[in-house]
Design an enzyme around this catalytic site. Structure first.
Site, mmCIF file in Angstrom:
data_model
loop_
_atom_site.group_PDB
_atom_site.id
_atom_site.type_symbol
_atom_site.label_atom_id
_atom_site.label_comp_id
_atom_site.label_asym_id
_atom_site.label_seq_id
_atom_site.Cartn_x
_atom_site.Cartn_y
_atom_site.Cartn_z
ATOM 1 N N CYS A 176 27.777 -18.317 23.476
ATOM 2 C CA CYS A 176 26.612 -18.553 24.310
ATOM 3 C C CYS A 176 27.068 -19.318 25.549
ATOM 4 C CB CYS A 176 25.588 -19.370 23.509
ATOM 5 S SG CYS A 176 24.055 -19.572 24.397
ATOM 6 N N VAL A 202 11.676 4.969 15.283
ATOM 7 C CA VAL A 202 11.691 5.032 13.819
ATOM 8 C C VAL A 202 10.408 4.392 13.311
ATOM 9 C CG1 VAL A 202 12.897 4.224 11.770
ATOM 10 C CG2 VAL A 202 14.131 4.541 13.915
ATOM 11 N N CYS A 204 19.772 -15.408 21.564
ATOM 12 C CA CYS A 204 20.326 -16.397 22.493
ATOM 13 C C CYS A 204 19.520 -17.694 22.492
ATOM 14 C CB CYS A 204 20.428 -15.856 23.907
ATOM 15 S SG CYS A 204 21.476 -16.955 24.900
HETATM 16 P P1 FAD Z 1 18.832 -4.744 21.758
HETATM 17 O O1 FAD Z 1 19.922 -4.744 22.762
HETATM 18 O O2 FAD Z 1 17.598 -5.526 22.064
HETATM 19 O O3 FAD Z 1 18.480 -3.223 21.465
HETATM 20 C C1 FAD Z 1 17.550 -2.814 20.502
HETATM 21 C C2 FAD Z 1 17.135 -1.386 20.851
HETATM 22 O O4 FAD Z 1 16.371 -0.845 19.795
HETATM 23 C C3 FAD Z 1 16.273 -1.319 22.105
HETATM 24 O O5 FAD Z 1 16.835 -0.414 23.025
HETATM 25 C C4 FAD Z 1 14.927 -0.863 21.592
HETATM 26 O O6 FAD Z 1 14.222 -0.037 22.507
HETATM 27 C C5 FAD Z 1 15.313 -0.090 20.338
HETATM 28 N N1 FAD Z 1 14.232 -0.019 19.346
HETATM 29 C C6 FAD Z 1 13.333 -0.977 19.017
HETATM 30 N N2 FAD Z 1 12.510 -0.531 18.071
HETATM 31 C C7 FAD Z 1 12.889 0.730 17.763
HETATM 32 C C8 FAD Z 1 12.429 1.717 16.838
HETATM 33 N N3 FAD Z 1 11.394 1.492 16.023
HETATM 34 N N4 FAD Z 1 13.071 2.910 16.815
HETATM 35 C C9 FAD Z 1 14.157 3.142 17.619
HETATM 36 N N5 FAD Z 1 14.614 2.246 18.513
HETATM 37 C C10 FAD Z 1 13.999 1.058 18.575
HETATM 38 N N6 FAD Z 1 23.652 -12.648 24.508
HETATM 39 C C11 FAD Z 1 24.897 -13.107 24.864
HETATM 40 O O7 FAD Z 1 25.878 -12.682 24.272
HETATM 41 N N7 FAD Z 1 25.047 -13.998 25.885
HETATM 42 C C12 FAD Z 1 24.008 -14.466 26.603
HETATM 43 O O8 FAD Z 1 24.202 -15.262 27.528
HETATM 44 C C13 FAD Z 1 22.695 -14.014 26.269
HETATM 45 N N8 FAD Z 1 21.620 -14.424 26.965
HETATM 46 C C14 FAD Z 1 20.383 -13.905 26.694
HETATM 47 C C15 FAD Z 1 19.299 -14.296 27.470
HETATM 48 C C16 FAD Z 1 18.042 -13.756 27.247
HETATM 49 C C17 FAD Z 1 16.898 -14.216 28.090
HETATM 50 C C18 FAD Z 1 17.862 -12.794 26.224
HETATM 51 C C19 FAD Z 1 16.503 -12.175 26.004
HETATM 52 C C20 FAD Z 1 18.926 -12.398 25.436
HETATM 53 C C21 FAD Z 1 20.200 -12.945 25.657
HETATM 54 N N9 FAD Z 1 21.309 -12.600 24.872
HETATM 55 C C22 FAD Z 1 22.562 -13.086 25.182
HETATM 56 C C23 FAD Z 1 21.120 -11.838 23.614
HETATM 57 C C24 FAD Z 1 21.500 -10.374 23.678
HETATM 58 O O9 FAD Z 1 20.898 -9.760 24.781
HETATM 59 C C25 FAD Z 1 21.072 -9.708 22.378
HETATM 60 O O10 FAD Z 1 21.603 -10.441 21.302
HETATM 61 C C26 FAD Z 1 21.547 -8.270 22.286
HETATM 62 O O11 FAD Z 1 20.993 -7.497 23.310
HETATM 63 C C27 FAD Z 1 21.167 -7.674 20.937
HETATM 64 O O12 FAD Z 1 21.527 -6.335 20.875
HETATM 65 P P2 FAD Z 1 20.845 -5.342 19.816
HETATM 66 O O13 FAD Z 1 21.506 -4.033 19.969
HETATM 67 O O14 FAD Z 1 20.775 -5.990 18.501
HETATM 68 O O15 FAD Z 1 19.342 -5.283 20.356
#
Ligand code: FAD
Length: 402
Positions: A346, A79, A162
């Protein structure tokens, strides 16, 4: 001709796929589109364990094609802008899509460019980070190669995804150094921009005890300014509780870096973000219904949302069913239902085999799933984190079943 979806989902991460799976079951094939540029879907919570050699990075990744639910259309593009007044989305490839309802689920971006000196140097010169897929594995290699000296673990200003992860990897590092007989050669310092070790007092007290037992130093009010990888120095802007600001440069031997994080620029440029306040720049949705404040046919889920919760996958597990229900309600002309209580979880890894399961909602309200003291490190929660939660994620949450 502009292609139109009943529900268009931006982002195929944890939030996007969880919502898509549920919606396809209700609305049927062809009604849901998912805009997602990446070939791979990541289970990021595993990266804390990968960074300490406690899991394989491959366990945290699956081809995107395997997680996109059957019946949903995958639009392999990014997007670049939403035109909310026209119910349209512009894609990087030049196409335009139209929607009846939009779910913004693009997560957040890591602002590496805000740390001068670091570009292209992660994984080298003593700099590591578990916040990226390949770097998580490289972090463990660097731990193995580390022969001693000063190790700094950086916690940037919140919000970040996180917020416990920069500490988890530090406690695992401490344990590895002990296992490998090198702990005496290492000084470990946790460097945080905040004035507390964790946002919820009961867990902060537990972590404070653990930090002291492990002989880890903490520096509060330190914000990473820049890194000089050639000289192996790192500079912080230090703000004392009385408001005094000064600059401090130290030599490092190992630096675990987490950058500041923000919603993607298109969210702001499309007029979808909060324009002021604590959540400025993040998606402007109501914290109870996750409906956009200005556009009733737009909802948000996950890290992109500007709400006072903790950004985790666990939060998404609670958000997905409610977002779907609210879309269906608004579709029928009903008001959206307030459902989200801010739940987030967490699993705070405080050593190999030891986890404190921090579960809380809005205003720091404790929300433990199990009727036991949540601030005690337990082996059972380690098994939950390492084995059970990944299964629950791949087989339950992503399929819209958990
Ligand atoms: P994401 O899963 O990051 O997905 C976002 C998606 O959007 C991606 O696939 C990306 O490619 C896509 N995207 C980006 N820009 C665009 C665009 N312009 N157009 C279309 N698509 C796009 N959570 C827990 O619950 N427990 C834990 O123990 C934990 N530990 C963590 C440890 C680490 C090191 C990290 C990095 C994260 C951790 N998390 C944990 C957090 C968790 O992974 C995230 O909160 C979760 O993945 C968020 O989901 P989301 O769908 O918002 O984003």
């Amino acid at each position: 001709m502009v292609k139109r979806f009943e529900v268009l989902i931006l982002g195929g991460g944890s939030g996007g796929i969880s919502v898509a799976s549920r919606l396809v079951r209700v609305l049927g094939s062809g009604s849901v589109g998912i805009v997602e540029p990446s070939d791979t879907h990541f289970y990021q919570p595993l990266w804390s364990l990968v960074g300490a050699g406690q899991a394989k990075k491959e366990e945290s990744a699956k081809p995107m094609s395997q997680v996109i639910p059957q019946g949903a259309e995958w639009i392999r593009d990014s997007v670049v802008k939403v035109l909310p007044e026209q119910n349209q989305v512009l894609l990087k490839g030049g196409d335009t899509l139209a929607y009846e309802f939009l779910v913004v689920a693009t997560g957040l971006q890591l602002n590496w460019e805000k740390i001068p000196g670091i570009a292209g140097r992660i994984g080298q010169s003593g700099i590591c980070s578990i916040y990226e897929y390949h770097q998580a594995e490289r972090t463990f290699q660097m731990f193995r190669e580390f022969q001693g000296g000063d190790a700094y673990f950086i916690m940037p200003p919140v919000p970040i995804k996180c917020a416990g992860a920069p500490q988890k990897i530090m406690y695992l590092f401490d344990d590895l150094m002990r296992q490998w007989g090198r702990r005496d050669q290492v000084r470990i310092t946790y460097v945080t921009a905040s004035q507390a070790i964790f946002g919820i007092p009961v867990f902060a007290q537990a972590l404070e005890r653990i930090r002291q037992e492990k002989n880890i130093t903490v520096w509060f009010g330190h914000r990473l300014e820049q890194v000089d990888p050639d000289q192996r120095t790192v500079t912080f802007i230090v703000t004392s509780p009385s408001g005094l600001v000064e600059r401090k440069t130290v030599k490092y031997d190992l630096l675990h870096v987490v950058p500041t994080q923000s919603a993607h620029q298109y969210v702001i440029e499309s007029g979808l973000a909060h324009e002021e306040g604590d959540h400025k720049g993040w998606l402007a949705v109501d914290k109870y219904t996750l409906q956009h404040f200005r556009f009733g046919n737009i909802f948000g889920i996950g890290d992109v949302t500007g709400i006072p919760n903790a950004k985790t996958g666990a939060a998404i597990r609670k958000q997905a069913p409610g977002v779907v229900e609210n879309i269906l309600r608004v579709k029928k002309g009903l008001a959206p239902k307030p459902f989200y209580d801010g739940y987030s979880s967490c699993p705070l890894v405080v050593g190999i085999g030891k986890v404190i399961l921090a579960e809380f909602g809005y205003d720091g309200k404790l929300m433990p799933t199990f009727p036991i003291n949540p601030a005690v490190p337990r082996r059972s929660f380690w098994f939950l984190k390492k084995y059970l939660l990944p299964q629950l994620y791949w087989k339950g949450m992503l399929r819209g079943l958990a």
